[in-house]
Enzyme design. Structure first.
Site, PDB file in Angstrom:
ATOM      1  N   GLY A 173       0.807  -1.212   0.000  1.00 28.24           N
ATOM      2  CA  GLY A 173       0.000   0.000   0.000  1.00 28.24           C
ATOM      3  C   GLY A 173       0.844   1.266   0.000  1.00 28.24           C
ATOM      4  O   GLY A 173       2.032   1.230  -0.320  1.00 28.24           O
ATOM      5  N   ALA A 174       0.193   2.403   0.371  1.00 28.97           N
ATOM      6  CA  ALA A 174       0.813   3.736   0.224  1.00 28.97           C
ATOM      7  C   ALA A 174       1.284   3.871  -1.230  1.00 28.97           C
ATOM      8  O   ALA A 174       2.453   4.134  -1.514  1.00 28.97           O
ATOM      9  CB  ALA A 174       1.944   3.960   1.221  1.00 28.97           C
ATOM     10  N   LEU A 175       0.336   3.698  -2.110  1.00 26.43           N
ATOM     11  CA  LEU A 175       0.657   3.496  -3.524  1.00 26.43           C
ATOM     12  C   LEU A 175       1.132   4.770  -4.200  1.00 26.43           C
ATOM     13  O   LEU A 175       0.683   5.868  -3.899  1.00 26.43           O
ATOM     14  CB  LEU A 175      -0.578   2.950  -4.249  1.00 26.43           C
ATOM     15  CG  LEU A 175      -1.114   1.632  -3.668  1.00 26.43           C
ATOM     16  CD1 LEU A 175      -2.394   1.222  -4.387  1.00 26.43           C
ATOM     17  CD2 LEU A 175      -0.076   0.528  -3.763  1.00 26.43           C
ATOM     18  N   HIS A 201       4.179   1.665  -8.078  1.00 25.45           N
ATOM     19  CA  HIS A 201       3.213   0.556  -7.990  1.00 25.45           C
ATOM     20  C   HIS A 201       2.302   0.548  -9.214  1.00 25.45           C
ATOM     21  O   HIS A 201       1.983  -0.505  -9.769  1.00 25.45           O
ATOM     22  CB  HIS A 201       2.327   0.698  -6.748  1.00 25.45           C
ATOM     23  CG  HIS A 201       3.052   0.642  -5.442  1.00 25.45           C
ATOM     24  ND1 HIS A 201       3.220   1.747  -4.653  1.00 25.45           N
ATOM     25  CD2 HIS A 201       3.635  -0.379  -4.787  1.00 25.45           C
ATOM     26  CE1 HIS A 201       3.869   1.403  -3.547  1.00 25.45           C
ATOM     27  NE2 HIS A 201       4.145   0.123  -3.601  1.00 25.45           N
ATOM     28  N   LYS A 227      13.280  -1.927  -8.300  1.00 31.69           N
ATOM     29  CA  LYS A 227      13.741  -1.091  -7.193  1.00 31.69           C
ATOM     30  C   LYS A 227      14.187  -1.972  -6.037  1.00 31.69           C
ATOM     31  O   LYS A 227      15.193  -1.707  -5.398  1.00 31.69           O
ATOM     32  CB  LYS A 227      12.625  -0.164  -6.731  1.00 31.69           C
ATOM     33  CG  LYS A 227      13.054   0.549  -5.527  1.00 31.69           C
ATOM     34  CD  LYS A 227      12.114   1.569  -5.016  1.00 31.69           C
ATOM     35  CE  LYS A 227      12.509   1.868  -3.605  1.00 31.69           C
ATOM     36  NZ  LYS A 227      11.809   1.031  -2.637  1.00 31.69           N
ATOM     37  N   GLN A 263      15.033  -8.509  -3.613  1.00 35.43           N
ATOM     38  CA  GLN A 263      13.736  -9.167  -3.424  1.00 35.43           C
ATOM     39  C   GLN A 263      13.274  -9.850  -4.716  1.00 35.43           C
ATOM     40  O   GLN A 263      12.822 -10.998  -4.707  1.00 35.43           O
ATOM     41  CB  GLN A 263      12.715  -8.119  -2.983  1.00 35.43           C
ATOM     42  CG  GLN A 263      11.276  -8.567  -3.025  1.00 35.43           C
ATOM     43  CD  GLN A 263      10.362  -7.485  -2.496  1.00 35.43           C
ATOM     44  OE1 GLN A 263      10.330  -7.231  -1.291  1.00 35.43           O
ATOM     45  NE2 GLN A 263       9.609  -6.833  -3.369  1.00 35.43           N
ATOM     46  N   ARG A 298       8.130   5.036   1.504  1.00 34.28           N
ATOM     47  CA  ARG A 298       8.820   5.673   2.641  1.00 34.28           C
ATOM     48  C   ARG A 298       9.210   7.118   2.342  1.00 34.28           C
ATOM     49  O   ARG A 298       9.520   7.859   3.273  1.00 34.28           O
ATOM     50  CB  ARG A 298      10.056   4.870   3.021  1.00 34.28           C
ATOM     51  CG  ARG A 298       9.726   3.548   3.710  1.00 34.28           C
ATOM     52  CD  ARG A 298      10.973   2.878   4.241  1.00 34.28           C
ATOM     53  NE  ARG A 298      10.671   1.726   5.069  1.00 34.28           N
ATOM     54  CZ  ARG A 298      10.465   0.497   4.617  1.00 34.28           C
ATOM     55  NH1 ARG A 298      10.538   0.272   3.313  1.00 34.28           N
ATOM     56  NH2 ARG A 298      10.191  -0.494   5.428  1.00 34.28           N
TER      57      ARG A 298
HETATM   58  P1  AMP Z   1       5.962  -2.420  -1.714  1.00 32.11           P
HETATM   59  O1  AMP Z   1       4.608  -1.837  -1.569  1.00 32.11           O
HETATM   60  O2  AMP Z   1       7.060  -1.512  -1.279  1.00 32.11           O
HETATM   61  O3  AMP Z   1       6.074  -3.799  -1.106  1.00 32.11           O
HETATM   62  O4  AMP Z   1       6.195  -2.622  -3.276  1.00 32.11           O
HETATM   63  C1  AMP Z   1       5.314  -3.413  -4.044  1.00 32.11           C
HETATM   64  C2  AMP Z   1       5.941  -3.648  -5.384  1.00 32.11           C
HETATM   65  O5  AMP Z   1       6.130  -2.400  -6.056  1.00 32.11           O
HETATM   66  C3  AMP Z   1       7.321  -4.317  -5.299  1.00 32.11           C
HETATM   67  O6  AMP Z   1       7.446  -5.260  -6.338  1.00 32.11           O
HETATM   68  C4  AMP Z   1       8.247  -3.150  -5.500  1.00 32.11           C
HETATM   69  O7  AMP Z   1       9.503  -3.519  -6.035  1.00 32.11           O
HETATM   70  C5  AMP Z   1       7.466  -2.314  -6.487  1.00 32.11           C
HETATM   71  N1  AMP Z   1       7.939  -0.923  -6.471  1.00 32.11           N
HETATM   72  C6  AMP Z   1       7.982  -0.091  -5.406  1.00 32.11           C
HETATM   73  N2  AMP Z   1       8.550   1.084  -5.750  1.00 32.11           N
HETATM   74  C7  AMP Z   1       8.867   0.991  -7.066  1.00 32.11           C
HETATM   75  C8  AMP Z   1       9.483   1.860  -8.003  1.00 32.11           C
HETATM   76  N3  AMP Z   1       9.906   3.087  -7.662  1.00 32.11           N
HETATM   77  N4  AMP Z   1       9.660   1.429  -9.271  1.00 32.11           N
HETATM   78  C9  AMP Z   1       9.251   0.178  -9.622  1.00 32.11           C
HETATM   79  N5  AMP Z   1       8.661  -0.688  -8.786  1.00 32.11           N
HETATM   80  C10 AMP Z   1       8.473  -0.300  -7.521  1.00 32.11           C
END
Ligand code: AMP
Length: 266
Positions: free
Chosen positions: A29-31, A35, A147, A151, A185
């Protein structure tokens, strides 16, 4: 857009979904646009796009970080609706971990390095929740951002190790116009920290272009007010994590002469 909150409802939706491929995007979340790039691609390449929002306690080794993690649920749902998401899964913690996290996936090599060395247990938490989500949603494709490069590699390795029938699709890092990698973040940065933050990517990218050592770029970052957790070359990329105040930022750039393989073009 269907909003599903229980395991049983998700399983029923999966059984009823009929022909056509499903593209799945797991998130906390916090899209933001990073995302959304994944969601748009999931939609474009499949008959339907499913997204999960779950702030996974098992991957937080710092309780303060878990507590501070932003959770703007209503705004997230609006964003996903506008992006044409077909189904959003919002599971509860006790439903995801009915066993209290007694059963978990452990990786024994890459997960212990880089971010894993500083965040004990983090990647076991990530892999465990991703395995559960993939088994629940059974997508043809699942989309992960570069990013979080470590992971992405670990998830890809797990899918191969356990013969899961999902293709892991890597998606390029989405950045703010000033180069800062988009991240949930980032909204925790003070105005002053936000003004400093773009130097992270700028110095990292420059260090690769100018063939600077990891030690030299670490010194430059410290000079700019970052606390460097690590900078390491791996798999043709230069991976780094820094802290700015209380906020931890990660990034990576293509082109480092990694010990493991040749540089890959972006
Ligand atoms: P998160 O909500 O941080 O767990 O991220 C969910 C998905 O979005 C993960 O696969 C992240 O790698 C991807 N993601 C987060 N930030 C970015 C970004 N700036 N560019 C590309 N993918 C992202």
């Amino acid at each position: 857009m269907r909003v599903v909150a229980t395991i049983a409802a998700l399983q029923a939706a999966r059984r009823a979904r009929g022909a056509g491929d499903t593209g799945f995007v797991p998130t906390m979340g916090a899209l933001h646009e990073g995302h959304l790039a994944l969601v748009r691609r999931a939609r474009a390449e499949n008959s339907r796009a499913w997204v999960s929002i779950f702030v996974n306690p098992a991957q937080f080794n710092d309780p303060g970080d878990l507590q501070r993690y932003p959770r703007p649920l209503e705004a997230d749902l609006e964003i996903l609706r506008a992006a044409g998401t077909d189904l959003v899964f919002l599971p509860h913690e006790q439903d995801v971990y009915p066993d209290g996290y007694r059963y978990r996936v452990a990786e024994n090599d890459l997960s212990l390095k880089f971010c894993g060395a500083r965040r004990p247990g983090h990647f076991d938490g990530v892999l465990t929740v991703v395995l559960k989500l993939l088994l629940l949603t059974r997508p043809q494709r699942a989309y992960f951002g570069e990013k979080d490069f470590q992971q992405l590699r670990l998830v890809d390795g797990m899918v191969r190790a356990f013969f899961l029938d999902t293709e892991i699709i890597p998606c390029a890092v989405m950045r703010e116009p000033d180069g800062l990698a988009m991240s949930s973040r980032n909204r925790l940065l003070t105005r002053e920290e936000r003004a400093r933050a773009p130097a992270f990517h700028r110095l990292l990218a420059r260090s690769v272009a100018e063939r600077q050592s990891t030690d030299a770029v670490a010194a430059d970052l410290e000079q700019e007010g970052f606390t460097v957790e690590y900078i390491e070359d791996h798999d043709g990329r230069r991976l780094a994590a820094v802290r700015l105040g209380t906020v931890r930022l990660i990034d990576n750039v293509v082109g480092a002469a990694g010990r493991d393989s040749a540089p890959a073009p972006e």
